[in-house]
Design an enzyme around this catalytic site. Structure first.
Site, short mmCIF file in Angstrom:
data_model
loop_
_atom_site.label_atom_id
_atom_site.label_comp_id
_atom_site.label_asym_id
_atom_site.label_seq_id
_atom_site.Cartn_x
_atom_site.Cartn_y
_atom_site.Cartn_z
N HIS A 80 24.02 27.66 -25.60
CA HIS A 80 23.34 26.74 -26.51
C HIS A 80 22.54 27.47 -27.58
O HIS A 80 22.80 27.29 -28.77
CB HIS A 80 22.41 25.81 -25.73
N HIS A 87 -6.28 0.69 -35.25
CA HIS A 87 -5.67 0.41 -36.54
C HIS A 87 -6.46 1.00 -37.72
O HIS A 87 -6.06 0.81 -38.87
CB HIS A 87 -5.54 -1.11 -36.74
N HIS A 136 22.86 29.29 -32.56
CA HIS A 136 23.41 28.39 -31.55
C HIS A 136 24.93 28.35 -31.70
O HIS A 136 25.46 27.54 -32.47
CB HIS A 136 22.84 26.98 -31.71
N GLU A 159 9.09 2.34 -37.90
CA GLU A 159 8.54 3.18 -38.96
C GLU A 159 9.30 4.50 -39.12
O GLU A 159 9.59 4.93 -40.25
CB GLU A 159 7.05 3.48 -38.69
N HIS A 206 -4.35 -0.99 -45.83
CA HIS A 206 -5.33 -0.99 -44.74
C HIS A 206 -5.74 0.45 -44.45
O HIS A 206 -5.54 0.99 -43.38
CB HIS A 206 -4.78 -1.69 -43.50
N ASP A 219 23.63 15.29 -27.78
CA ASP A 219 22.85 14.63 -26.73
C ASP A 219 21.38 14.53 -27.10
O ASP A 219 20.73 13.52 -26.82
CB ASP A 219 23.00 15.41 -25.41
N GLY A 220 20.85 15.57 -27.73
CA GLY A 220 19.45 15.54 -28.12
C GLY A 220 19.17 14.46 -29.14
O GLY A 220 18.13 13.78 -29.07
#
Length: 767
Positions: A357, A569, A120, A506, A557, A250-251
């Site tokens: 790019h 869950h 790139h 997370e 859990h 931008d990504g």
């Protein structure tokens, strides 16, 4: 109103035309010349500013391109010393150090990508001015000691443009990136892989490539700096005082992880975090206005960041300097510097397009770009003065480290207790002697409880003896049981504390935690959530394993025993899929001693090896087992119920080990019960141990409240759950899906009769 795309196109055309008109006005020096300095001539100035926004933008960009094409002088105080003259045809301008250094970066990228026929080039060509200022003027670093504790950190979040970083490391004098390494870009065994890899190349702080990960890691690096500074710094003796810089594209701004981590950074007020947004308006699909029209600056202002703008990032080096100065002046907020650049800047036919790019410019376009930018050097050729500029700054970094060493000596004399802790935990990155004595131990007679409660006991025991242990939960601390009682909350006004309040983020939490380890200052990070929600941070868990981050992922859990919350869950495929990640150790303890063993393993693996561990704990209570111990846990699998010559072996993990013990009591056979808290640790044991524990000629059946996939490596038959769960009390779910003594006994008898495969997969529980 013209569209943004049309404005860019018009600006590019005008800039190209201006540069083309000026290009014939001089001829570059001979190839043997290293740098030319000629009589200064005034740069062209537009006669009048057009009224429209398009025209205004075009005139600015055109003037910038024209100035660069004529290699106009920008900073009269930093001229090159060489006296070789360019041949004058009409007018000529003095070549300045800034432009020469920036173009050196650009063409190392162009040449390396062309030689590899892969990569790139566009991003490095646009980001080169930013990289130059950081590595040749702003950052404190020492190539001779890439792990110096008080170095500034740099993260290239847009990791696909890694030739920018490799070029900078090479120019700055890092042994890890020679010119031959640059020529071996993206080749087998090279130190210049297709995305930055911290475990491969000295000078790379974190592994980037998945967009948004790097800027999120930068938040973690800045948080580490803030914490260590608050803990150790004393007046006149600032052991920890450095900045974290990152370049994101931008990504990165579009990926959700950047929202999570950057909102957290704003909340914390991390004033030594400076992020450059390379706003070039191009992604693989084309111009970003196809899918991305939000105001990134306003978004970051809403997060609590200071936002600055540089409208012309291709050539206005002084504007970038000024922005960095303003960023450093703001000490209570992170700063986003929005730099408008042109992807593939200088390429006559591919600039400002997705063609620059993800593909080489090609030989013809590279030559045209050399002419456009007045770069009169061959492939991989760098003028001596460029090296001199970067190496001079690197030497200054070495001198700063020498001054730091002197301060460190004084610190040891004046703060002996803190100095001893700093040396052990931060510099030597070693654990204290006998730290494991703090881990709790249980007996079978002790009342059973959920392993998440055993985890809480272990975590708090560790927190008391390891000041470098820090972390938190994604808004689930009361459920995960991960709050340390001996310390407060790590917040904007309390950086010395160790409980991190990540909020419901997370993925960002995982990336920040990884960076706490990759900061290489001895921090042992943990982060916590429900087992099922590791899906939200799977990318960060994988990168932890790949990049050798010592993150401890604490989850609770861990099965359908979650109960009433239902299948959304209840993890089914989660643990087996995590076990597929190379170099990630998954631990599912069955009682208190196994939990202590899991923490011993995870802490030592984090501190000593910088490797990640994922732990899964139960919501429901479990009995303490015979034969369980820290030592046995560290074997990965061991006998809970011993049997010298077994007719059948039951293998359980976590809460199902107790079920296997109960089933063995009802079977009228000689049964060995094996607990396997970690498949990965068990695989590392000597063959002699493994063949004795699980002999090939004895039928073996696994019992785990998860998918049966993967158990064929260790067992002949399986009891598991290959369907989604249901909403009901946890005990009911376990019973209905086959995790009861009668079903395990029935399946064991079938296994003894020769049946293999999934003998119970939970399908009987669907309703």
């Amino acid at each position: 109103m013209p569209t943004k795309r049309s404005q860019r196109a018009t600006a590019a055309v005008v800039a190209g035309a201006a540069a083309t008109m000026l290009a014939p006005s001089f001829v570059g020096p001979s190839a043997s010349s290293k740098l030319s300095a000629v009589t200064s001539a005034p740069a062209p100035v537009a006669a009048s500013a057009p009224a429209s926004g398009v025209g205004a933008g075009a005139s600015i960009l055109g003037a910038g391109a024209a100035a660069l094409a004529a290699t106009a002088a920008v900073r009269p105080t930093k001229r090159c010393a060489k006296k070789d003259k360019a041949v004058r045809l009409a007018t000529a301008t003095e070549v300045d150090v800034d432009t020469e250094c920036i173009n050196a970066i650009r063409f190392l990228a162009v040449d390396a990508v062309n030689k590899a026929n892969s990569g790139h080039p566009g991003a490095p060509m646009g980001q080169a001015p930013i990289g130059y200022l950081l590595f040749a003027e702003e950052m404190q670093y020492n190539p001779e000691d890439p792990k110096w504790v008080n170095r500034d950190r740099f993260v290239l979040s847009s990791g696909h443009g890694c030739m920018l970083q490799y070029s900078l490391l090479h120019l700055a004098g890092y042994d890890s990136v020679s010119i031959d390494d640059i020529k071996q870009f993206r080749q087998w065994g090279s130190k210049t892989p297709g995305h930055p890899e911290n475990f491969e190349t000295d000078g790379i702080e974190v592994t980037t490539g998945p967009l948004g990960m790097g800027i999120s890691n930068a938040v973690g690096l800045a948080a580490a700096e803030a914490h260590l500074a608050a803990v150790y710094n004393k007046p006149g003796m600032e052991l920890i005082d450095h900045y974290t810089y990152t370049i994101a594209g931008d990504g990165c701004m579009q990926e959700g992880i950047s929202h999570e981590a950057c909102a957290y950074a704003g909340h914390l007020g991390l004033g030594k975090l400076i992020a450059f947004y390379d706003d070039n308006g191009i992604t693989i699909d084309g111009h970003t206005d196809l899918s991305f029209t939000e105001d990134v600056g306003k978004r970051f202002e809403a997060y609590g960041w200071q936002v600055l703008e540089v409208p012309e990032g291709n050539t206005d080096v002084d504007a970038i300097r000024k922005a960095i100065k303003e960023a450093k002046a703001c000490t209570d907020k992170p700063t986003l510097i929005k730099v408008k650049t042109t992807i593939g800047f200088g390429s006559p036919n591919k600039a400002d397009s997705h063609d620059a790019h993800g593909a080489p410019l090609g030989a013809d376009e590279a030559e045209a770009t050399r002419k456009q930018l007045g770069w009169n050097y061959g492939e991989f050729e760098v003028p001596d003065q460029v090296y001199d500029t970067f190496r001079k700054h690197a030497k200054a970094g070495s001198e700063k480290q020498a001054a730091w060493n002197k301060m460190w000596k004084e610190y040891q004399e004046k703060e002996p207790e803190l100095a001893a802790q700093f040396k052990r935990a931060v510099m030597d990155r070693k654990l204290p002697d006998n730290w494991t004595d703090a881990l709790p131990k249980v007996t079978p007679e002790d009342k059973g409880k959920a392993t998440r409660l055993h985890s809480q006991d272990c975590l708090n025991a560790i927190a008391n003896v390891l000041p470098e242990f820090m972390g938190g939960s994604a808004d689930l601390a009361p459920s995960n049981m991960t709050l340390m009682k001996c310390t407060g909350d790590f917040l904007k006004d309390s950086y010395s504390e160790r409980n991190m309040r990540f909020g419901i983020r997370e993925f960002g939490m995982g990336a920040v935690s990884n960076a706490l380890s990759l900061d290489k200052t001895g921090i042992i990070p943990y982060c916590a959530t429900f087992t099922i929600f590791t899906d939200y941070m799977r990318g960060a868990i994988r990168i932890a394993a790949l990049s050798q981050a010592g993150t401890i992922f604490v989850t609770t859990h861990d099965s359908i025993a979650v109960g009433e919350d239902g299948p959304t869950h209840q993890p089914i495929e989660t643990l087996p899929s995590l076990r597929l990640i190379p170099d990630l150790t998954v631990m599912r303890p069955a009682d208190g001693n196994e939990t202590a063993g899991a923490y011993k393993y995870a802490v030592e693996r984090s501190k000593n090896e910088s490797r990640p561990t994922m732990m899964a704990f139960s919501r429901q209570a479990v009995d303490n087992l015979p034969n369980s111990s820290i030592e046995n846990t560290l074997k990965g699998a061991y006998e809970v119920i011993e049997c010298e010559e077994p007719e059948l072996i039951l293998i359980g993990t976590g809460s199902e080990v107790g079920l296997c013990v109960d089933a063995a009591k009802k079977l009228e056979k000689k049964v060995r019960v094996v607990s396997m808290p970690s498949c990965e640790v068990y695989r590392e044991q000597p063959d002699s141990y493994k063949s004795k524990l699980l002999p090939a000629d004895v039928p073996k059946m696994s019992v785990e409240a998860a998918c049966t996939s993967g158990w064929g490596e260790f067992a002949d038959a399986f009891v598991g759950i290959d369907v989604f769960g249901a909403s009901a009390p946890g005990g009911t779910c376990l019973d209905k899906f086959g995790f009861n003594v009668d079903n395990v006994v029935s399946c064991a008898e079938r296994c003894l009769s020769g049946e293999k495969g999934a003998l119970s997969n939970g399908s009987q529980g669907k309703h």
